[in-house]
Scaffold this motif. Structure first.
Motif, PDB file in Angstrom:
ATOM      1  N   GLN A 230       4.729  -8.715  -5.143  1.00  0.00           N
ATOM      2  CA  GLN A 230       3.927  -7.531  -5.478  1.00  0.00           C
ATOM      3  C   GLN A 230       3.539  -6.763  -4.224  1.00  0.00           C
ATOM      4  OE1 GLN A 230       0.598  -8.893  -7.756  1.00  0.00           O
ATOM      5  NE2 GLN A 230       1.243  -7.727  -9.534  1.00  0.00           N
ATOM      6  N   LEU A 231       3.217  -7.487  -3.165  1.00  0.00           N
ATOM      7  CA  LEU A 231       2.830  -6.841  -1.915  1.00  0.00           C
ATOM      8  C   LEU A 231       3.997  -6.020  -1.357  1.00  0.00           C
ATOM      9  CD1 LEU A 231       0.745  -6.429   0.285  1.00  0.00           C
ATOM     10  CD2 LEU A 231       1.573  -8.501   1.381  1.00  0.00           C
ATOM     11  N   GLN A 232       5.198  -6.577  -1.418  1.00  0.00           N
ATOM     12  CA  GLN A 232       6.387  -5.860  -0.938  1.00  0.00           C
ATOM     13  C   GLN A 232       6.622  -4.589  -1.748  1.00  0.00           C
ATOM     14  OE1 GLN A 232       8.083  -6.643   1.747  1.00  0.00           O
ATOM     15  NE2 GLN A 232       9.547  -4.974   1.514  1.00  0.00           N
ATOM     16  N   THR A 233       6.484  -4.657  -3.095  1.00  0.00           N
ATOM     17  CA  THR A 233       6.666  -3.498  -3.964  1.00  0.00           C
ATOM     18  C   THR A 233       5.618  -2.442  -3.667  1.00  0.00           C
ATOM     19  OG1 THR A 233       7.543  -4.948  -5.669  1.00  0.00           O
ATOM     20  CG2 THR A 233       6.857  -2.749  -6.360  1.00  0.00           C
ATOM     21  N   ARG A 234       4.375  -2.871  -3.462  1.00  0.00           N
ATOM     22  CA  ARG A 234       3.283  -1.934  -3.169  1.00  0.00           C
ATOM     23  C   ARG A 234       3.524  -1.243  -1.830  1.00  0.00           C
ATOM     24  NH1 ARG A 234      -1.974  -4.743  -3.841  1.00  0.00           N
ATOM     25  NH2 ARG A 234      -1.413  -4.568  -6.021  1.00  0.00           N
ATOM     26  N   LEU A 235       4.003  -1.990  -0.816  1.00  0.00           N
ATOM     27  CA  LEU A 235       4.296  -1.393   0.484  1.00  0.00           C
ATOM     28  C   LEU A 235       5.433  -0.377   0.380  1.00  0.00           C
ATOM     29  CD1 LEU A 235       4.016  -4.463   2.883  1.00  0.00           C
ATOM     30  CD2 LEU A 235       2.441  -2.537   2.700  1.00  0.00           C
ATOM     31  N   ASN A 236       6.460  -0.710  -0.408  1.00  0.00           N
ATOM     32  CA  ASN A 236       7.573   0.224  -0.608  1.00  0.00           C
ATOM     33  C   ASN A 236       7.113   1.490  -1.310  1.00  0.00           C
ATOM     34  OD1 ASN A 236       9.466  -1.368   0.643  1.00  0.00           O
ATOM     35  ND2 ASN A 236      10.186  -2.329  -1.238  1.00  0.00           N
ATOM     36  N   ASN A 237       6.233   1.365  -2.311  1.00  0.00           N
ATOM     37  CA  ASN A 237       5.702   2.533  -3.019  1.00  0.00           C
ATOM     38  C   ASN A 237       4.868   3.404  -2.086  1.00  0.00           C
ATOM     39  OD1 ASN A 237       6.927   1.927  -5.427  1.00  0.00           O
ATOM     40  ND2 ASN A 237       5.133   0.921  -6.302  1.00  0.00           N
ATOM     41  N   ASN A 238       4.031   2.778  -1.264  1.00  0.00           N
ATOM     42  CA  ASN A 238       3.207   3.540  -0.319  1.00  0.00           C
ATOM     43  C   ASN A 238       4.085   4.240   0.713  1.00  0.00           C
ATOM     44  OD1 ASN A 238       0.737   3.021  -1.476  1.00  0.00           O
ATOM     45  ND2 ASN A 238       0.375   1.186  -0.254  1.00  0.00           N
ATOM     46  N   PHE A 239       5.129   3.548   1.181  1.00  0.00           N
ATOM     47  CA  PHE A 239       6.042   4.159   2.140  1.00  0.00           C
ATOM     48  C   PHE A 239       6.730   5.382   1.525  1.00  0.00           C
ATOM     49  CE2 PHE A 239      10.356   4.579   3.843  1.00  0.00           C
ATOM     50  CZ  PHE A 239      10.054   4.857   5.168  1.00  0.00           C
ATOM     51  N   ALA A 240       7.202   5.236   0.287  1.00  0.00           N
ATOM     52  CA  ALA A 240       7.876   6.347  -0.391  1.00  0.00           C
ATOM     53  C   ALA A 240       6.914   7.508  -0.613  1.00  0.00           C
ATOM     54  CB  ALA A 240       8.455   5.881  -1.720  1.00  0.00           C
ATOM     55  N   LYS A 241       5.698   7.210  -1.040  1.00  0.00           N
ATOM     56  CA  LYS A 241       4.702   8.277  -1.257  1.00  0.00           C
ATOM     57  C   LYS A 241       4.396   8.997   0.040  1.00  0.00           C
ATOM     58  CE  LYS A 241       2.314   6.194  -5.174  1.00  0.00           C
ATOM     59  NZ  LYS A 241       1.062   5.563  -5.624  1.00  0.00           N
ATOM     60  N   ASN A 242       4.206   8.246   1.132  1.00  0.00           N
ATOM     61  CA  ASN A 242       3.910   8.862   2.431  1.00  0.00           C
ATOM     62  C   ASN A 242       5.083   9.705   2.923  1.00  0.00           C
ATOM     63  OD1 ASN A 242       1.353   7.774   2.591  1.00  0.00           O
ATOM     64  ND2 ASN A 242       2.016   5.966   3.734  1.00  0.00           N
ATOM     65  N   LEU A 243       6.299   9.198   2.715  1.00  0.00           N
ATOM     66  CA  LEU A 243       7.481   9.947   3.121  1.00  0.00           C
ATOM     67  C   LEU A 243       7.601  11.261   2.352  1.00  0.00           C
ATOM     68  CD1 LEU A 243      10.059  10.029   4.814  1.00  0.00           C
ATOM     69  CD2 LEU A 243      11.210   8.855   2.934  1.00  0.00           C
TER      70      LEU A 243
END
Length: 107
Positions: free
Chosen positions: A2-15
């Motif tokens: 879940q932590l990995q998925t959340r980090l990927n979502n935050n990275f995509a949103k920031n990008l």
């Protein structure tokens, strides 16, 4: 996991956010808008000079009329100092009067 998925979502949103901010700050993009009403009419001597040069050199031009209509083509003949014949397509010609133009631009 879940932590990995959340980090990927935050990275995509920031990008996405930083990319859209960059585009908004640096580019004037108006998809689907064509606001030519802010364009002021060229002075008559400038219109005359541009029309003469376009005719003489057979430039492909865009003319904008006072009523915001635009035509793409070549000026092919001068009727007098204020009137020109513009060839838009093989079968479509337009008589252009300089006092009815807002601008002449090269393509």
């Amino acid at each position: 996991m879940q932590l990995q998925t959340r980090l990927n979502n935050n990275f995509a949103k920031n990008l996405i956010h930083s990319t859209t901010d960059f585009i908004d700050r640096n580019f004037d993009i108006r998809f689907g808008e064509n606001d030519m009403s802010q364009l002021i009419q060229m002075p008559m001597n400038q219109l005359s000079l541009f029309a003469h040069q376009s005719l003489e050199n057979r430039y492909l031009v865009v003319i904008t009329m006072l009523n915001e209509e635009q035509y793409h083509g070549k000026l092919i003949r001068a009727v007098d100092q204020n009137k020109y014949i513009m060839k838009i397509t093989d079968g479509f010609y337009k008589i252009v009067e300089l006092d009815q133009l807002k601008s002449i631009n090269l393509i």
